[in-house]
Structure formats: C-alpha cells, structure tokens
Design a protein around this motif. Structure first.
Motif, PDB file in Angstrom:
ATOM      1  N   UNK A 269      18.335  84.995  11.916  1.00 40.36           N
ATOM      2  CA  UNK A 269      17.580  86.039  12.608  1.00 40.36           C
ATOM      3  C   UNK A 269      16.360  85.472  13.320  1.00 40.36           C
ATOM      4  N   UNK A 270      15.699  84.551  12.674  1.00 35.87           N
ATOM      5  CA  UNK A 270      14.525  83.935  13.281  1.00 35.87           C
ATOM      6  C   UNK A 270      14.906  83.204  14.563  1.00 35.87           C
ATOM      7  N   UNK A 271      16.006  82.463  14.526  1.00 34.63           N
ATOM      8  CA  UNK A 271      16.473  81.759  15.720  1.00 34.63           C
ATOM      9  C   UNK A 271      16.868  82.751  16.806  1.00 34.63           C
ATOM     10  N   UNK A 272      17.554  83.809  16.411  1.00 30.94           N
ATOM     11  CA  UNK A 272      17.997  84.815  17.371  1.00 30.94           C
ATOM     12  C   UNK A 272      16.802  85.520  18.013  1.00 30.94           C
ATOM     13  N   UNK A 273      15.845  85.936  17.203  1.00 27.60           N
ATOM     14  CA  UNK A 273      14.672  86.617  17.738  1.00 27.60           C
ATOM     15  C   UNK A 273      13.825  85.670  18.573  1.00 27.60           C
ATOM     16  N   UNK A 274      13.793  84.422  18.186  1.00 26.91           N
ATOM     17  CA  UNK A 274      13.043  83.445  18.964  1.00 26.91           C
ATOM     18  C   UNK A 274      13.637  83.317  20.361  1.00 26.91           C
ATOM     19  N   UNK A 275      14.941  83.241  20.448  1.00 29.75           N
ATOM     20  CA  UNK A 275      15.617  83.156  21.745  1.00 29.75           C
ATOM     21  C   UNK A 275      15.407  84.442  22.552  1.00 29.75           C
ATOM     22  N   UNK A 276      15.499  85.570  21.882  1.00 26.41           N
ATOM     23  CA  UNK A 276      15.275  86.850  22.545  1.00 26.41           C
ATOM     24  C   UNK A 276      13.850  86.946  23.087  1.00 26.41           C
ATOM     25  N   UNK A 277      12.889  86.496  22.292  1.00 25.91           N
ATOM     26  CA  UNK A 277      11.486  86.503  22.704  1.00 25.91           C
ATOM     27  C   UNK A 277      11.291  85.623  23.941  1.00 25.91           C
ATOM     28  N   UNK A 278      11.928  84.457  23.950  1.00 29.15           N
ATOM     29  CA  UNK A 278      11.833  83.564  25.110  1.00 29.15           C
ATOM     30  C   UNK A 278      12.412  84.227  26.347  1.00 29.15           C
ATOM     31  N   UNK A 279      13.569  84.874  26.197  1.00 29.91           N
ATOM     32  CA  UNK A 279      14.200  85.554  27.335  1.00 29.91           C
ATOM     33  C   UNK A 279      13.331  86.685  27.865  1.00 29.91           C
ATOM     34  N   UNK A 280      12.758  87.462  26.949  1.00 27.82           N
ATOM     35  CA  UNK A 280      11.887  88.560  27.379  1.00 27.82           C
ATOM     36  C   UNK A 280      10.649  88.035  28.106  1.00 27.82           C
ATOM     37  N   UNK A 281      10.069  86.962  27.594  1.00 26.07           N
ATOM     38  CA  UNK A 281       8.908  86.361  28.249  1.00 26.07           C
ATOM     39  C   UNK A 281       9.275  85.868  29.648  1.00 26.07           C
ATOM     40  N   UNK A 282      10.442  85.256  29.764  1.00 25.18           N
ATOM     41  CA  UNK A 282      10.899  84.749  31.057  1.00 25.18           C
ATOM     42  C   UNK A 282      11.084  85.898  32.044  1.00 25.18           C
ATOM     43  N   UNK A 283      11.705  86.982  31.592  1.00 21.63           N
ATOM     44  CA  UNK A 283      11.910  88.145  32.451  1.00 21.63           C
ATOM     45  C   UNK A 283      10.573  88.731  32.908  1.00 21.63           C
ATOM     46  N   UNK A 284       9.625  88.825  31.996  1.00 19.45           N
ATOM     47  CA  UNK A 284       8.314  89.374  32.345  1.00 19.45           C
ATOM     48  C   UNK A 284       7.588  88.475  33.341  1.00 19.45           C
ATOM     49  N   UNK A 285       7.703  87.162  33.165  1.00 18.26           N
ATOM     50  CA  UNK A 285       7.083  86.232  34.103  1.00 18.26           C
ATOM     51  C   UNK A 285       7.697  86.375  35.496  1.00 18.26           C
ATOM     52  N   UNK A 286       9.014  86.569  35.542  1.00 25.10           N
ATOM     53  CA  UNK A 286       9.681  86.754  36.829  1.00 25.10           C
ATOM     54  C   UNK A 286       9.216  88.051  37.493  1.00 25.10           C
ATOM     55  N   UNK A 287       9.087  89.114  36.705  1.00 22.29           N
ATOM     56  CA  UNK A 287       8.606  90.384  37.251  1.00 22.29           C
ATOM     57  C   UNK A 287       7.181  90.240  37.778  1.00 22.29           C
ATOM     58  N   UNK A 288       6.352  89.523  37.042  1.00 22.13           N
ATOM     59  CA  UNK A 288       4.973  89.306  37.483  1.00 22.13           C
ATOM     60  C   UNK A 288       4.925  88.482  38.763  1.00 22.13           C
ATOM     61  N   UNK A 289       5.800  87.494  38.863  1.00 26.19           N
ATOM     62  CA  UNK A 289       5.840  86.660  40.069  1.00 26.19           C
ATOM     63  C   UNK A 289       6.241  87.498  41.280  1.00 26.19           C
ATOM     64  N   UNK A 290       7.219  88.384  41.110  1.00 23.14           N
ATOM     65  CA  UNK A 290       7.646  89.262  42.207  1.00 23.14           C
ATOM     66  C   UNK A 290       6.500  90.187  42.608  1.00 23.14           C
ATOM     67  N   UNK A 291       5.821  90.757  41.623  1.00 21.79           N
ATOM     68  CA  UNK A 291       4.688  91.642  41.916  1.00 21.79           C
ATOM     69  C   UNK A 291       3.572  90.887  42.626  1.00 21.79           C
ATOM     70  N   UNK A 292       3.337  89.675  42.200  1.00 19.82           N
ATOM     71  CA  UNK A 292       2.292  88.853  42.827  1.00 19.82           C
ATOM     72  C   UNK A 292       2.646  88.582  44.281  1.00 19.82           C
ATOM     73  N   UNK A 293       3.907  88.281  44.529  1.00 21.71           N
ATOM     74  CA  UNK A 293       4.354  88.006  45.896  1.00 21.71           C
ATOM     75  C   UNK A 293       4.206  89.261  46.770  1.00 21.71           C
ATOM     76  N   UNK A 294       4.585  90.414  46.234  1.00 20.58           N
ATOM     77  CA  UNK A 294       4.452  91.658  46.991  1.00 20.58           C
ATOM     78  C   UNK A 294       2.986  91.954  47.306  1.00 20.58           C
ATOM     79  N   UNK A 295       2.117  91.737  46.318  1.00 24.51           N
ATOM     80  CA  UNK A 295       0.688  91.962  46.555  1.00 24.51           C
ATOM     81  C   UNK A 295       0.146  91.018  47.625  1.00 24.51           C
ATOM     82  N   UNK A 296       0.589  89.785  47.578  1.00 21.01           N
ATOM     83  CA  UNK A 296       0.149  88.816  48.589  1.00 21.01           C
ATOM     84  C   UNK A 296       0.589  89.248  49.978  1.00 21.01           C
TER      85      UNK A 296
END
Length: 87
Positions: free
Chosen positions: A29-56
């Motif tokens: 479970x720890x390994x699974x949640x760790x991977x899930x956490x990484x994926x969620x962080x990656x998705x959020x970073x991508x969303x932030x990058x898109x928002x940053x680009x739109x704002x620019x």
C-alpha cells in the motif's frame, strides 16, 4: 493441558502469519500510494504550467493593448498642444 498449549501454539502461529501478511500489505500500500502521490503531483504541476502559460499570454495581450492605446492617444494629445500653442 497439552491440548491447550497446542491450541495456543496454533493460535500464535496464525496470528504471526496474519501479522506478516499485514506487514506485506502495508509495504504494498505504501508503494502504491507513493506512486499515486507522485502521479497526482505531476498532474498538478502540469495544470499549473498550463495556467502559467495562459496567464503569460493574457499579460502579453494586455500589454500590447495598453501600448496600442497609448500610441493612439499620443497624437491626440500632441495635436491639442499644437493647437493651444497656435492661439
């Protein structure tokens, strides 16, 4: 009496097996949640990058519009100054 100690030993073995299985499950479970956490962080970073680009892009458009408005206003101000000086 011997039956009781055998029963206790069986119960202890079962509990030990359960404990080991729970530890394995915890690791999985720890390994699974760790991977899930990484994926969620990656998705959020991508969303932030898109928002940053739109704002620019919006900032660039806004700056172009403001510069365009100032260019359009400048001749009007210059003309009115010239007319005042002529009187």
């Amino acid at each position: 009496m011997a039956d009781r100690s055998i029963e206790k030993e069986k119960l202890l073995n079962k509990l030990t097996d359960i404990h080991e299985q729970l530890e394995e499950l915890e690791c999985a479970l720890e390994a699974s949640f760790s991977e899930l956490r990484k994926n969620l962080n990656k998705e959020e970073q991508e969303k932030l990058a898109v928002s940053k680009q739109k704002l620019s892009m919006l900032e660039i458009k806004l700056n172009k519009n403001l510069i365009g408005e100032e260019i359009n206003r400048t001749p009007i101000v210059s003309q009115s100054l010239n007319l005042e000086m002529g009187y």
